[in-house]
Write a protein that holds these residues in place. Structure first.
Motif, PDB file in Angstrom:
ATOM      1  N   TRP A 120      -4.083  42.038  75.628  1.00  0.00           N
ATOM      2  CA  TRP A 120      -4.244  40.598  75.920  1.00  0.00           C
ATOM      3  C   TRP A 120      -3.082  40.098  76.782  1.00  0.00           C
ATOM      4  O   TRP A 120      -3.291  39.454  77.811  1.00  0.00           O
ATOM      5  CB  TRP A 120      -4.314  39.840  74.603  1.00  0.00           C
ATOM      6  N   LYS A 157      -9.438  37.612  70.484  1.00  0.00           N
ATOM      7  CA  LYS A 157      -8.882  38.488  71.517  1.00  0.00           C
ATOM      8  C   LYS A 157      -9.773  39.714  71.696  1.00  0.00           C
ATOM      9  O   LYS A 157     -10.076  40.125  72.834  1.00  0.00           O
ATOM     10  CB  LYS A 157      -7.462  38.898  71.144  1.00  0.00           C
ATOM     11  N   LEU A 189     -11.776  40.915  75.151  1.00  0.00           N
ATOM     12  CA  LEU A 189     -11.354  42.187  75.735  1.00  0.00           C
ATOM     13  C   LEU A 189     -12.371  43.308  75.546  1.00  0.00           C
ATOM     14  O   LEU A 189     -12.118  44.435  75.975  1.00  0.00           O
ATOM     15  CB  LEU A 189     -10.016  42.619  75.117  1.00  0.00           C
ATOM     16  N   ASP A 239      -3.264  42.909  70.988  1.00  0.00           N
ATOM     17  CA  ASP A 239      -2.247  41.951  71.425  1.00  0.00           C
ATOM     18  C   ASP A 239      -1.586  42.397  72.727  1.00  0.00           C
ATOM     19  O   ASP A 239      -1.379  41.590  73.637  1.00  0.00           O
ATOM     20  CB  ASP A 239      -1.175  41.772  70.352  1.00  0.00           C
ATOM     21  N   PHE A 252      -8.163  32.391  76.482  1.00  0.00           N
ATOM     22  CA  PHE A 252      -7.575  33.358  77.410  1.00  0.00           C
ATOM     23  C   PHE A 252      -7.212  32.672  78.723  1.00  0.00           C
ATOM     24  O   PHE A 252      -6.110  32.890  79.260  1.00  0.00           O
ATOM     25  CB  PHE A 252      -8.546  34.508  77.674  1.00  0.00           C
TER      26      PHE A 252
END
Length: 417
Positions: free
Chosen positions: A303, A208, A212, A300, A402
């Motif tokens: 995401w 993640k 990101l 989190d 993703f």
């Protein structure tokens, strides 16, 4: 699904090719024929433009055919591949079947069960192979062999036309054509993306954070105090340069990379974060929005926020386009740039989308949409790194996770109708 499962080693060779084109795939023993179709497409570099079927000869029932779609199944009075597994096709006592693709060119793949193994659940692997897959629409084994011969001889009178056709068909501008080339790493990356869809694997914290990274960088740079903008509303040169260098974009850009006007990735990152409701302009500064403050510190939360924004961007048309683009990326079937805009316009027209006044969507609007979609996804770190950053369009496994999350959210809630 458990942590491990039984697998089959399949030797798949294209018939009537010289030199031989083949792949060794390791697949779950329970694999369905639709998934096996996708794995073969990725392993040979096909683009899934044409119809396909599987068939197996039986001494008792004759030739059993498993068609790739319902219309073909009706025409051939065949079984539907979507309802069968590899084990069904082999009937438990066969070891060979045929996969046919593009009935006009007549590409026949002979699939032989060569061994057994135990693998992590849902994994797909290409163990070995020889030679690149043929070019789509090249005329079958004979036509492709003729094409290779012409492309190998720049003095051949048909060479200019062959090069032009190859470029138009594949989008491989200025690249050398090597029929012996085989990139196992790229094939396995594509199969790993397919495995993500098969297993439903979720991204871990490191994955993640990898995806990101550009978004988190700019949110952290803006911080609680914000960033002063130029009088025209752009990031200041020092910040532009720092961002490009921190995100490894500077080497792929021309010039000093210290103006948003000549540093397109930084411009798109800033504007996209504003469009996503994470940043806004306020009294000459770029500041975090309430939503931006809420998710800036948590991987989190960020995401989930971005997956939601891409799954449900606010309009049915935008959601449709994001989903289409995500599926193209996951499948490794993103059309070449020169075909992407017209194809988007055609697909949207077929889906019933229109301009104001019920006018059909023209190609130039399709090209604009293609550019917008490209940057919407590119400001996330979902693509393979490399010196050709602006042209690289192969997604990482983390990027695939993703994209799969975006599509899961669309499937759960399609958004406004």
């Amino acid at each position: 699904m458990g942590d491990a499962e039984k697998a089959l080693d399949l030797h798949i060779k294209l018939l009537e090719t010289e030199p031989a084109i083949w792949r060794d795939l390791r697949v779950p023993a329970t694999i369905g024929l639709p998934l096996l179709h996708r794995a073969i497409q990725l392993a040979f570099g096909w683009e899934d433009r044409h119809e396909h079927l599987f068939s197996v000869a039986s001494a008792f029932t004759g030739r059993r055919i498993f068609a790739g779609n319902e219309e073909l199944a009706l025409d051939l009075e065949a079984e539907l591949a979507a309802e069968a597994t590899l084990a069904d096709a082999l009937q438990g006592n066969k070891s060979t079947l045929l996969y046919e693709y593009d009935f006009g060119d007549g590409w026949e793949h002979e699939i032989t069960v060569a061994g057994h193994a135990v693998v992590p659940a849902g994994s797909l692997t290409c163990l070995a192979g020889a030679n690149r897959g043929p070019v789509e629409d090249s005329g079958g084994p004979g036509g492709y062999q003729d094409l290779c011969a012409v492309l190998a001889d720049p003095s051949h009178p048909d060479y200019p036309n062959a090069r032009e056709w190859l470029t138009e068909t594949t989008g491989s501008y200025g690249q050398d054509f090597d029929p012996a080339a085989l990139d196992l790493d790229l094939i396995n990356l594509r199969l790993a993306r397919l495995s993500v869809q098969l297993s439903g694997a979720q991204a871990g914290p490191e994955e993640k954070a990898e995806v990101l990274r550009p978004v988190r960088w700019l949110l952290a740079k803006v911080g609680k105090d914000g960033l002063e903008l130029t009088k025209d509303g752009y990031l200041k040169p020092a910040v532009v340069r720092e961002t490009a260098e921190a995100l490894d974009w500077a080497d792929a850009l021309y010039g000093k990379a210290n103006r948003e006007s000549n540093t397109r990735p930084v411009l798109e990152l800033r504007t996209q974060l504003q469009d996503w409701g994470l940043l806004r302009r306020y009294k000459g500064r770029l500041v975090l929005t309430p939503a931006g403050r809420k998710v800036a510190g948590g991987v989190d939360q960020l995401w989930d926020y971005l997956a939601d924004r891409l799954a449900r961007p606010g309009s049915d048309a935008a959601s449709f386009l994001n989903g289409l683009f995500a599926r193209w990326l996951l499948a490794g079937t993103l059309p070449p740039w020169h075909r992407r805009g017209p194809l988007l316009a055609q697909i949207m027209d077929a889906a019933g989308y229109r301009l104001p006044g019920e006018a059909p969507i023209p190609d130039e609007v399709g090209r604009d949409l293609a550019r917008e979609l490209n940057w919407t996804f590119r400001v996330l770190n979902i693509y393979l790194p490399g010196p050709d950053w602006p042209a690289q369009e192969e997604t990482t496994v983390a990027g695939a996770k993703f994209l799969a999350e975006v599509l899961r959210r669309q499937d759960q809630d399609p958004g406004p109708g």
